[in-house]
Write a protein that holds these residues in place. Structure first.
Motif, PDB file in Angstrom:
ATOM      1  N   GLU A 136       0.828  -1.206   0.000  1.00  0.00           N
ATOM      2  CA  GLU A 136       0.000   0.000   0.000  1.00  0.00           C
ATOM      3  C   GLU A 136       0.861   1.254   0.000  1.00  0.00           C
ATOM      4  OE1 GLU A 136      -2.453  -0.401   3.439  1.00  0.00           O
ATOM      5  OE2 GLU A 136      -3.727  -1.939   2.535  1.00  0.00           O
ATOM      6  N   HIS A 137       1.926   1.230   0.767  1.00  0.00           N
ATOM      7  CA  HIS A 137       2.823   2.381   0.847  1.00  0.00           C
ATOM      8  C   HIS A 137       3.509   2.622  -0.494  1.00  0.00           C
ATOM      9  CE1 HIS A 137       5.836   5.065   2.624  1.00  0.00           C
ATOM     10  NE2 HIS A 137       4.973   5.182   3.608  1.00  0.00           N
ATOM     11  N   GLU A 138       3.935   1.553  -1.135  1.00  0.00           N
ATOM     12  CA  GLU A 138       4.586   1.664  -2.450  1.00  0.00           C
ATOM     13  C   GLU A 138       3.605   2.199  -3.491  1.00  0.00           C
ATOM     14  OE1 GLU A 138       7.837   1.640  -4.820  1.00  0.00           O
ATOM     15  OE2 GLU A 138       7.846   1.026  -2.720  1.00  0.00           O
ATOM     16  N   GLU A 139       2.362   1.723  -3.453  1.00  0.00           N
ATOM     17  CA  GLU A 139       1.340   2.229  -4.384  1.00  0.00           C
ATOM     18  C   GLU A 139       1.080   3.715  -4.149  1.00  0.00           C
ATOM     19  OE1 GLU A 139      -0.278   0.864  -7.035  1.00  0.00           O
ATOM     20  OE2 GLU A 139       1.177  -0.746  -6.765  1.00  0.00           O
ATOM     21  N   ALA A 140       1.018   4.122  -2.901  1.00  0.00           N
ATOM     22  CA  ALA A 140       0.800   5.539  -2.595  1.00  0.00           C
ATOM     23  C   ALA A 140       1.953   6.382  -3.110  1.00  0.00           C
ATOM     24  CB  ALA A 140       0.638   5.727  -1.087  1.00  0.00           C
ATOM     25  N   ARG A 141       3.161   5.867  -3.014  1.00  0.00           N
ATOM     26  CA  ARG A 141       4.324   6.596  -3.526  1.00  0.00           C
ATOM     27  C   ARG A 141       4.295   6.685  -5.043  1.00  0.00           C
ATOM     28  NH1 ARG A 141       9.390   6.737  -0.658  1.00  0.00           N
ATOM     29  NH2 ARG A 141      10.338   5.968  -2.580  1.00  0.00           N
TER      30      ARG A 141
END
Length: 103
Positions: A79-84
């Motif tokens: 999720e964090h990678e997608e947000a980035r």
């Protein structure tokens, strides 16, 4: 306990713990269960011939907690990678710094 949890989550993931978030509850449950496993008396730790036996079920329990923790961390990182990727991760938190160092 809630304040400490909020501070740690805010540092690592720029999130706050709330009762509505399943993820935060999962983290709290995993930490609680890990603390209970580590704090309990384990006969296998003190008797050499019981090392390979899981008399109290700690091995099974710790594998279950480990599996759930890994799944949770994988989901958080994804999720964090997608947000980035989409530019929504504007705040630099520890997870963002670790992602930057990995590259």
């Amino acid at each position: 306990m809630k304040l400490t949890s909020n501070v740690v989550l805010r540092l690592f993931m720029s999130k706050r713990r709330s009762h509505e978030e399943d993820e935060s509850e999962d983290i709290a449950n995993i930490v609680t269960e890990t603390t209970e496993i580590v704090g309990k008396f384990n006969l296998s730790d003190h008797i050499w011939f019981c090392k390979n036996l899981d008399l109290e079920g700690f091995g099974k329990l710790s594998k279950d907690v480990h599996r759930r923790f890994d799944a949770l961390v994988e989901r958080i990182m994804r999720e964090h990678e997608e947000a980035r990727k989409h530019g929504t991760g504007e705040v630099k938190d520890l997870l963002s710094i670790l992602h930057d160092m990995r590259r």
